[in-house]
Design an enzyme around this catalytic site. Structure first.
Site, PDB file in Angstrom:
ATOM      1  N   GLY A  91       0.851  -1.277  -0.142  1.00 34.47           N
ATOM      2  CA  GLY A  91      -0.107   0.045   0.156  1.00 34.47           C
ATOM      3  C   GLY A  91       0.854   1.188  -0.030  1.00 34.47           C
TER       4      GLY A  91
ATOM      5  CG  ASN B  93      -7.312   5.194  -2.196  1.00 32.99           C
ATOM      6  OD1 ASN B  93      -8.069   4.254  -1.582  1.00 32.99           O
ATOM      7  ND2 ASN B  93      -7.247   6.418  -2.099  1.00 32.99           N
TER       8      ASN B  93
ATOM      9  CG  HIS C 191      -3.585  13.238   0.807  1.00 35.21           C
ATOM     10  ND1 HIS C 191      -3.597  13.499  -0.385  1.00 35.21           N
ATOM     11  CD2 HIS C 191      -3.822  12.073   1.321  1.00 35.21           C
ATOM     12  CE1 HIS C 191      -3.964  12.301  -0.792  1.00 35.21           C
ATOM     13  NE2 HIS C 191      -4.209  11.483   0.137  1.00 35.21           N
TER      14      HIS C 191
ATOM     15  CE  LYS D 235      -0.214  11.247  -0.023  1.00 37.21           C
ATOM     16  NZ  LYS D 235       0.458   9.855   0.410  1.00 37.21           N
TER      17      LYS D 235
ATOM     18  N   GLY E  15      -0.081   8.905  -4.345  1.00 35.87           N
ATOM     19  CA  GLY E  15      -0.037   7.796  -5.239  1.00 35.87           C
ATOM     20  C   GLY E  15      -1.470   7.548  -5.759  1.00 35.87           C
TER      21      GLY E  15
END
Ligand SMILES: NC(=O)C1=CN([C@@H]2O[C@H](COP(=O)(O)OP(=O)(O)OC[C@H]3O[C@@H](n4cnc5c(N)ncnc54)[C@H](OP(=O)(O)O)[C@@H]3O)[C@@H](O)[C@H]2O)C=CC1
Ligand SMILES: O=C(O)C1=N[C@H](C(=O)O)C[C@H](O)C1
Length: 236
Positions: A69, A95, A127, A131, A137
């Site tokens: 992930g 995601n 975000h 982050k 991504g």
């Protein structure tokens, strides 16, 4: 509960991270899963690009499926993943939410239908302040969906600043907003003559990524070696 009544045992590569904790919480609330202290049935890696080689080595040597992930991966990382996927099943998902898996399909369809010469695409994401990578991504993945829908490679415009920036047809612009506790917002904007289509997803908490990670782990268990995506999990 699965039909064999045995919980699926998940091994977390980065158990102390925000996502590691969210997945442990989701697994704790679902009796189909348990967190393993040893190798487990599936290894889950939500960490950082620098750790990828280590998680691949761990999964290959234990011969268990791997869910990746982590975002911010480059072509070199993807080559390592392709190589390892000849030995074990690997699912790569920038995601893991089910909503974004469907959004990618919708974006691909919109890009196929709306003529590239008239419709510009801009992807805006927001975000939380912690982050590490930008664009997200997910934003880059949705850009790939646009390319698939258009059947062409598109130039990436990663943040405009300055002068002489007139837009070329076919490019995809990305903008990243950072701050606070935003779990993850994505807007894919198709900007056409006298009309706009905006396809949006809002993550209201990390629990959606964690539940999607459990669904991906369940999907991976028992699969042959190969490379998989969330599209395989949602089917269609
Ligand atoms: N696919 C999806 O749906 C989602 C993906 N993500 C992605 O998952 C990743 C993690 O996000 P998040 O949990 O918020 O981040 P955190 O920073 O909270 O957690 C990252 C974890 O990885 C560990 N780690 C970092 N580098 C290494 C290394 N070289 N070797 C071993 N462990 C390492 C950290 O340990 P330490 O602190 O000790 O360094 C930490 O426990 C990011 O890439 C993020 O973009 C996030 C949410 C959803
Ligand atoms: O770091 C995050 O938090 C997230 N990262 C992923 C990404 O980069 O797309 C997925 C989600 O948006 C949350």
């Amino acid at each position: 509960m699965r039909t064999d009544q045995q919980p699926l045992r998940l091994s977390l590569f980065a158990p102390d991270g925000r996502m590691g904790q969210a997945i442990a919480d989701a697994a704790g609330a679902d009796d189909e899963f348990e967190i393993a202290s040893d190798h487990g049935d599936v290894l889950i890696d939500f960490s950082a690009p620098a750790a990828l080689r280590q998680s691949l080595d761990r999964a290959v040597s234990a011969a268990v499926p791997l869910l990746v992930g982590t975002t911010g991966l480059d072509e070199g990382h993807h080559e390592l993943i392709r190589e390892a996927s000849r030995t074990i099943p690997i699912l790569v998902a920038p995601n893991t939410s089910l909503g974004v898996a469907l959004l990618a399909d919708l974006v691909e369809r919109a890009a196929r239908v709306l003529p590239t010469a008239d419709w510009d695409v801009e992807i805006v994401e927001a975000h939380h302040r912690h982050k590490a990578d930008a664009p997200s991504g997910t934003a880059l993945h949705l850009g790939k969906s646009v390319e698939i829908g258009r059947s062409m490679d598109c130039k990436e415009e990663l943040g405009r600043s300055g002068v002489g920036l007139k837009r070329e047809p076919g490019e995809i612009g990305y903008a990243a907003v950072r701050g606070g506790t935003v779990a993850g917002d994505h807007d894919v904007m198709f900007l056409g003559p006298d009309e706009r289509l905006v396809l949006s997803h809002r993550a209201e908490s990390r629990a959606i990524f964690a539940r999607g990670a459990l669904a991906a782990a369940r999907f991976l268990h028992g699969k042959p070696a190969g490379l998989y995506s969330m599209r395989d999990v949602i089917g269609g």
